[in-house]
Design an enzyme around this catalytic site. Structure first.
Site, mmCIF file in Angstrom:
data_model
loop_
_atom_site.group_PDB
_atom_site.id
_atom_site.type_symbol
_atom_site.label_atom_id
_atom_site.label_comp_id
_atom_site.label_asym_id
_atom_site.label_seq_id
_atom_site.Cartn_x
_atom_site.Cartn_y
_atom_site.Cartn_z
ATOM 1 N N ASP A 52 0.807 -1.228 0.000
ATOM 2 C CA ASP A 52 0.000 0.000 0.000
ATOM 3 C C ASP A 52 0.838 1.275 0.000
ATOM 4 O O ASP A 52 0.463 2.286 0.595
ATOM 5 C CB ASP A 52 -0.962 0.005 1.211
ATOM 6 C CG ASP A 52 -1.828 -1.237 1.240
ATOM 7 O OD1 ASP A 52 -2.218 -1.696 0.158
ATOM 8 O OD2 ASP A 52 -2.108 -1.737 2.340
ATOM 9 N N GLY A 101 -4.563 -4.516 -3.604
ATOM 10 C CA GLY A 101 -5.587 -3.497 -3.855
ATOM 11 C C GLY A 101 -4.849 -2.253 -4.288
ATOM 12 O O GLY A 101 -4.196 -1.601 -3.475
HETATM 13 P P1 GDP Z 1 -0.862 0.226 -3.549
HETATM 14 O O1 GDP Z 1 -1.432 -1.049 -3.045
HETATM 15 O O2 GDP Z 1 0.595 0.330 -3.314
HETATM 16 O O3 GDP Z 1 -1.218 0.521 -4.984
HETATM 17 O O4 GDP Z 1 -1.525 1.379 -2.654
HETATM 18 P P2 GDP Z 1 -3.085 1.497 -2.219
HETATM 19 O O5 GDP Z 1 -3.849 1.945 -3.409
HETATM 20 O O6 GDP Z 1 -3.529 0.281 -1.518
HETATM 21 O O7 GDP Z 1 -2.977 2.611 -1.093
HETATM 22 C C1 GDP Z 1 -2.491 3.875 -1.364
HETATM 23 C C2 GDP Z 1 -3.580 4.916 -1.071
HETATM 24 O O8 GDP Z 1 -2.999 6.184 -1.016
HETATM 25 C C3 GDP Z 1 -4.629 5.006 -2.159
HETATM 26 O O9 GDP Z 1 -5.842 5.392 -1.576
HETATM 27 C C4 GDP Z 1 -4.082 6.098 -3.088
HETATM 28 O O10 GDP Z 1 -5.080 6.752 -3.827
HETATM 29 C C5 GDP Z 1 -3.472 7.025 -2.072
HETATM 30 N N1 GDP Z 1 -2.290 7.765 -2.520
HETATM 31 C C6 GDP Z 1 -1.311 7.393 -3.384
HETATM 32 N N2 GDP Z 1 -0.343 8.342 -3.444
HETATM 33 C C7 GDP Z 1 -0.715 9.327 -2.579
HETATM 34 C C8 GDP Z 1 -0.116 10.566 -2.151
HETATM 35 O O11 GDP Z 1 0.970 10.957 -2.578
HETATM 36 N N3 GDP Z 1 -0.810 11.291 -1.229
HETATM 37 C C9 GDP Z 1 -2.012 10.885 -0.727
HETATM 38 N N4 GDP Z 1 -2.621 11.651 0.172
HETATM 39 N N5 GDP Z 1 -2.586 9.728 -1.082
HETATM 40 C C10 GDP Z 1 -1.945 8.956 -1.985
HETATM 41 P P1 IMO Z 2 -0.921 -4.274 -2.116
HETATM 42 O O1 IMO Z 2 -0.517 -4.841 -3.467
HETATM 43 C C1 IMO Z 2 -0.792 -4.646 2.211
HETATM 44 C C2 IMO Z 2 -0.764 -8.723 3.842
HETATM 45 C C3 IMO Z 2 -1.961 -9.218 4.603
HETATM 46 C C4 IMO Z 2 -1.285 -10.157 5.580
HETATM 47 C C5 IMO Z 2 -0.193 -10.789 4.737
HETATM 48 C C6 IMO Z 2 -0.564 -12.140 4.145
HETATM 49 O O2 IMO Z 2 -2.218 -3.564 -2.155
HETATM 50 O O3 IMO Z 2 0.195 -3.473 -1.550
HETATM 51 P P2 IMO Z 2 -2.157 -12.858 2.168
HETATM 52 O O4 IMO Z 2 -3.624 -12.680 1.975
HETATM 53 O O5 IMO Z 2 -1.324 -12.265 1.080
HETATM 54 O O6 IMO Z 2 -1.786 -14.299 2.436
HETATM 55 O O7 IMO Z 2 -1.830 -12.056 3.531
HETATM 56 O O8 IMO Z 2 0.071 -9.873 3.701
HETATM 57 N N1 IMO Z 2 -1.049 -8.224 2.481
HETATM 58 C C7 IMO Z 2 -1.009 -6.922 2.130
HETATM 59 N N2 IMO Z 2 -0.795 -5.820 2.882
HETATM 60 N N3 IMO Z 2 -0.970 -4.542 0.886
HETATM 61 C C8 IMO Z 2 -1.156 -5.628 0.114
HETATM 62 O O9 IMO Z 2 -1.194 -5.580 -1.229
HETATM 63 C C9 IMO Z 2 -1.218 -6.897 0.733
HETATM 64 N N4 IMO Z 2 -1.423 -8.161 0.300
HETATM 65 C C10 IMO Z 2 -1.298 -8.954 1.376
HETATM 66 O O10 IMO Z 2 -2.625 -8.154 5.248
HETATM 67 O O11 IMO Z 2 -0.662 -9.423 6.609
HETATM 68 MG MG MG Z 3 -2.907 -1.714 -1.726
#
Ligand code: GDP
Ligand code: IMO
Ligand code: MG
Length: 443
Positions: free
Chosen positions: A12, A39
């Site tokens: 994330d 996600g």
């Molecule tokens: P990913 O799994 O690495 O693609 O990240 P996620 O989408 O799960 O989580 C990142 C969250 O932060 C999302 O809601 C993005 O829209 C948001 N986001 C990404 N870059 C920035 C940033 O520079 N500032 C802020 N405030 N939000 C960001």
């Molecule tokens: P993105 O791509 C954050 C975490 C789960 C758990 C561990 C194992 O959005 O960065 P799993 O279901 O993979 O066997 O869970 O890994 N986890 C993540 N945490 N971002 C993700 O994906 C994750 N995918 C799995 O919360 O701790």
């Molecule tokens: Mg994510």
């Protein structure tokens, strides 16, 4: 030219946003590991897309490939594709025939094992998507692959072998009742139908060959990592990890291109300006020691929208952890980094990072290899001057020099410590809320 996007921390970090940003210069976006545990968020013109399986390049109409290193739940995939179609997109997604399929019994077993572990405090906090059990079957040579869905006889043969094992596990080991996830006939029927759709839509490919042909034709390829370095099965905080390799080596084994191809390209680590973790496991810089820290964590969580994209769970929050980032930069060989969420730290009363750890009376700059030792590490904290809330949209437009001085100091510290340049700075979730410094496809 290839660009590999890797999560530097615990997932994330905002990988989706950067894949979207630079994906404009890619022809193909390839996921190399993980499944619908991911996600990834893309925000285009205020419209938010949350993608679990379809590579984030779909928002820009790029060809998306799910490599052999992925585990694919076809139910999720088709529902995501259908949702995107309803929103006016036309995603072109190809699946590696060598990728493994998440079957309904994998998901059931993921949840059963998490519950069983709760008694001995060993819960991982998985996303419950069946990721671990599917990779287990892959390694155990009893998995179902995408290619098997195209051949009903092979599919039946494999299911007739494996399903009774799963049924016995659920009933005899866990003392539960097996349900339709263990009904061979129903599974053969549903997954043969899925195979038919894959064939009809020409979605199944030999990933390595497909990418080689496209690269020979001059296509730029972006490898989109899911999860992050500290939840890598080999280099993460085992056993509080996912079951694949989000680190850059996974881009080669998970797609069928050579490591030299990945290595000749750019490998960009995505860094969140602070830390978030969803799930169990240590986190030395976590903000939870007293009420004040908890309040600060709540504030950052709300401001940064730090709730799991897949499960909605509140994410744990901490300061940036430099030993973690040094580890990530080395394991994946970062050629550059992108730093996100700088806006979220604006206006705070304090900004700190864990510069090093103290362990058994000694200061260290890198992470210990066992999770138990890591859990004993106390951060050696470095404090930074704070920066104010500013008009981040204006900053994104004006460029790096418009970033407040104290925030520039923070960024320069990061770049110096990791010995890599910063390619972009995220100052908001939208595509245009990014300070551009260098596009890795131009290198
Ligand atoms: P990913 O799994 O690495 O693609 O990240 P996620 O989408 O799960 O989580 C990142 C969250 O932060 C999302 O809601 C993005 O829209 C948001 N986001 C990404 N870059 C920035 C940033 O520079 N500032 C802020 N405030 N939000 C960001
Ligand atoms: P993105 O791509 C954050 C975490 C789960 C758990 C561990 C194992 O959005 O960065 P799993 O279901 O993979 O066997 O869970 O890994 N986890 C993540 N945490 N971002 C993700 O994906 C994750 N995918 C799995 O919360 O701790
Ligand atoms: Mg994510």
């Amino acid at each position: 030219m290839t660009v590999t996007i890797v999560g530097s921390q615990l997932g994330d970090e905002g990988k989706g946003a950067l894949v979207d940003l630079w994906g404009g210069d890619a022809d193909i976006v390839v996921r190399y590991q993980g499944g619908d545990n991911a996600g990834h968020t893309v925000v285009e013109d205020g419209e938010e897309y949350k993608l679990s399986l379809v590579p984030s390049g779909a928002v820009r109409d790029k060809v998306g490939v799910l490599g052999n290193g992925c585990v694919i739940n076809p139910r999720t995939l088709f529902s995501e594709i259908d949702d995107l179609r309803e929103r006016g997109l036309d995603p072109d997604v190809r699946l590696a025939k060598r990728a493994h399929v998440i079957m309904p019994y994998h998901r059931r077993l993921d949840n059963i094992e998490e519950e069983a572990k709760a008694d001995s405090d060993l819960t991982v906090g998985t996303t419950g998507r069946g990721i671990g059990p599917t990779y287990e079957d892959k390694a155990g040579r009893r998995g179902i692959r995408v290619g098997d869905l195209l051949d009903p006889d092979v599919l039946r043969q494999r299911l007739e072998y494996v399903v009774p094992q799963k049924k016995a596990l659920i009933e005899d080991v866990y003392g539960l009742e097996a349900g339709e996830e263990c009904d061979v006939e129903a599974l053969v029927e549903e997954y043969t139908e899925i195979g038919r759709r894959l064939r009809e839509d020409d979605m199944a490919v030999n990933c390595g060959d497909f990418l080689a042909e496209r690269r020979e034709a001059g296509d730029n390829v972006m490898f989109e990592g899911a999860q992050g370095t500290l939840i890598d099965i080999d280099h993460g905080s085992y056993p509080y990890v996912t079951s694949s390799n989000p680190t850059a080596g996974g881009a080669a084994t998970g797609t069928g291109v050579g490591p030299t191809v990945v290595g000749q390209g750019e490998v960009v680590g995505i860094v969140k300006s602070y830390l978030s973790r969803v799930g169990e496991g240590p986190m030395p810089t976590e903000l939870k020691d007293d009420e004040r820290e908890e309040e600060l964590a709540d504030f950052i969580r709300e401001k940064g929208g730090e709730f799991g994209t897949v499960t909605g769970r509140p994410r744990r929050i901490g300061w940036l952890d430099m030993p973690m980032l040094r580890h990530a930069a080395r394991v994946s060989g970062f050629t550059g980094i992108a730093v996100n969420h700088l806006d979220v730290l604006a206006g705070l009363d304090e900004v700190k990072v864990g510069h090093a750890y103290e362990l058994e009376g000694e200061e260290r700059l890198t992470m210990p290899a066992t999770t138990e030792r890591w859990g004993e590490c106390e951060p050696v904290v470095k404090e930074f001057d704070t920066w104010p809330e500013v008009d981040w949209a204006a900053v994104a437009e004006e460029g790096y020099d418009a970033i407040p001085d104290a925030a520039q100091d923070y960024l320069e510290y990061l770049s110096d410590e990791l010995d890599v340049p910063i390619y972009a700075v995220g100052v908001g979730p939208g595509r245009e809320q990014t300070v551009h410094i260098e596009n890795p496809f131009d290198n």
